[in-house]
Write a protein that holds these residues in place. Sequence first.
Motif, PDB file in Angstrom:
ATOM      1  N   GLY A 127       6.753  -5.415   1.131  1.00  0.00           N
ATOM      2  CA  GLY A 127       5.868  -5.658   0.009  1.00  0.00           C
ATOM      3  C   GLY A 127       4.455  -5.144   0.189  1.00  0.00           C
ATOM      4  N   THR A 128       4.255  -4.281   1.178  1.00  0.00           N
ATOM      5  CA  THR A 128       2.907  -3.756   1.422  1.00  0.00           C
ATOM      6  C   THR A 128       2.970  -2.236   1.620  1.00  0.00           C
ATOM      7  OG1 THR A 128       2.886  -3.698   3.841  1.00  0.00           O
ATOM      8  CG2 THR A 128       2.492  -5.844   2.788  1.00  0.00           C
ATOM      9  N   ASN A 129       1.800  -1.621   1.703  1.00  0.00           N
ATOM     10  CA  ASN A 129       1.696  -0.222   2.096  1.00  0.00           C
ATOM     11  C   ASN A 129       1.155  -0.120   3.519  1.00  0.00           C
ATOM     12  OD1 ASN A 129       2.566   0.847  -0.404  1.00  0.00           O
ATOM     13  ND2 ASN A 129       0.534   0.431  -1.259  1.00  0.00           N
ATOM     14  N   VAL A 130       1.290  -1.211   4.250  1.00  0.00           N
ATOM     15  CA  VAL A 130       0.733  -1.285   5.603  1.00  0.00           C
ATOM     16  C   VAL A 130       1.813  -0.967   6.626  1.00  0.00           C
ATOM     17  CG1 VAL A 130      -0.401  -2.756   7.295  1.00  0.00           C
ATOM     18  CG2 VAL A 130      -0.882  -3.059   4.845  1.00  0.00           C
ATOM     19  N   PRO A 131       1.654   0.128   7.375  1.00  0.00           N
ATOM     20  CA  PRO A 131       2.662   0.487   8.381  1.00  0.00           C
ATOM     21  C   PRO A 131       2.738  -0.530   9.519  1.00  0.00           C
ATOM     22  CG  PRO A 131       1.227   2.348   7.880  1.00  0.00           C
ATOM     23  CD  PRO A 131       0.583   1.123   7.289  1.00  0.00           C
ATOM     24  N   LEU A 132       3.919  -0.624  10.112  1.00  0.00           N
ATOM     25  CA  LEU A 132       4.101  -1.504  11.271  1.00  0.00           C
ATOM     26  C   LEU A 132       3.294  -1.017  12.474  1.00  0.00           C
ATOM     27  CD1 LEU A 132       7.996  -1.989  11.204  1.00  0.00           C
ATOM     28  CD2 LEU A 132       6.268  -3.397  10.109  1.00  0.00           C
ATOM     29  N   GLN A 133       3.039   0.257  12.487  1.00  0.00           N
ATOM     30  CA  GLN A 133       2.371   0.938  13.611  1.00  0.00           C
ATOM     31  C   GLN A 133       1.166   0.174  14.162  1.00  0.00           C
ATOM     32  OE1 GLN A 133       2.481   3.693  15.448  1.00  0.00           O
ATOM     33  NE2 GLN A 133       0.426   4.501  15.719  1.00  0.00           N
ATOM     34  N   ASP A 134       1.244  -0.192  15.452  1.00  0.00           N
ATOM     35  CA  ASP A 134       0.123  -0.832  16.149  1.00  0.00           C
ATOM     36  C   ASP A 134      -0.349  -2.122  15.478  1.00  0.00           C
ATOM     37  OD1 ASP A 134       0.223   1.179  17.995  1.00  0.00           O
ATOM     38  OD2 ASP A 134      -1.554   2.235  17.265  1.00  0.00           O
ATOM     39  N   ARG A 135       0.588  -2.847  14.869  1.00  0.00           N
ATOM     40  CA  ARG A 135       0.176  -4.087  14.202  1.00  0.00           C
ATOM     41  C   ARG A 135       1.063  -5.299  14.526  1.00  0.00           C
ATOM     42  NH1 ARG A 135      -1.019  -0.182  10.289  1.00  0.00           N
ATOM     43  NH2 ARG A 135      -3.214  -0.200   9.633  1.00  0.00           N
ATOM     44  N   ILE A 136       2.217  -5.073  15.121  1.00  0.00           N
ATOM     45  CA  ILE A 136       3.133  -6.198  15.355  1.00  0.00           C
ATOM     46  C   ILE A 136       2.571  -7.121  16.444  1.00  0.00           C
ATOM     47  CG2 ILE A 136       5.459  -6.864  16.079  1.00  0.00           C
ATOM     48  CD1 ILE A 136       6.404  -4.106  15.047  1.00  0.00           C
ATOM     49  N   SER A 137       2.634  -8.415  16.152  1.00  0.00           N
ATOM     50  CA  SER A 137       2.051  -9.390  17.085  1.00  0.00           C
ATOM     51  C   SER A 137       3.000 -10.520  17.485  1.00  0.00           C
ATOM     52  CB  SER A 137       0.780  -9.995  16.474  1.00  0.00           C
ATOM     53  OG  SER A 137      -0.201  -9.004  16.253  1.00  0.00           O
TER      54      SER A 137
END
Length: 144
Positions: A127-137
């Motif tokens: 539901g976003t345009n935000v890539p998973l890249q360098d964001r998973i926590s």
Amino acid sequence: MSRTILTVAAVAAVALAGMPSLAVADDGRGSAKEPVVAADVSAKADGYLYAFEHINKGGKSARWASNSWNWGLDRDFNDKASSLHNNGFPGSLDDVIVYRDADFKGNSRGVHNGVYLADLRKWNFDGTNVPLQDRISSHRWVNL
Ligand SMILES: [Ca+2]
Ligand SMILES: [Ca+2]
């Protein structure tokens, strides 16, 4: 239904993966029309979710057999993953949901059992345009 479709796609991808020319078709620069999603034929299921510092399983890696509410604390891997492989054993709780924030919070995305995402720049949180890249926590094992 979605699982069936994914499985069929994975089988097709595995068949194609045997062709050397396709192995390098995705150079990570967005030239491929479709993101590469393939079961990793080089590794049998071993029960782990793998995260890699760079695309195509490059750089440092971390792996988890169970849930992690905080990738930074338990593997020093907060906001670092650029490729991801769900190599969990098929069965109950074999799919994974990854989260943008620690404690299973924020944007999320499901990763089915056996799926290898070679370049997380090409995959967004649901539901976003935000890539998973360098964001998973954080992540947890679920049934999707
Ligand atoms: Ca990275
Ligand atoms: Ca994050």
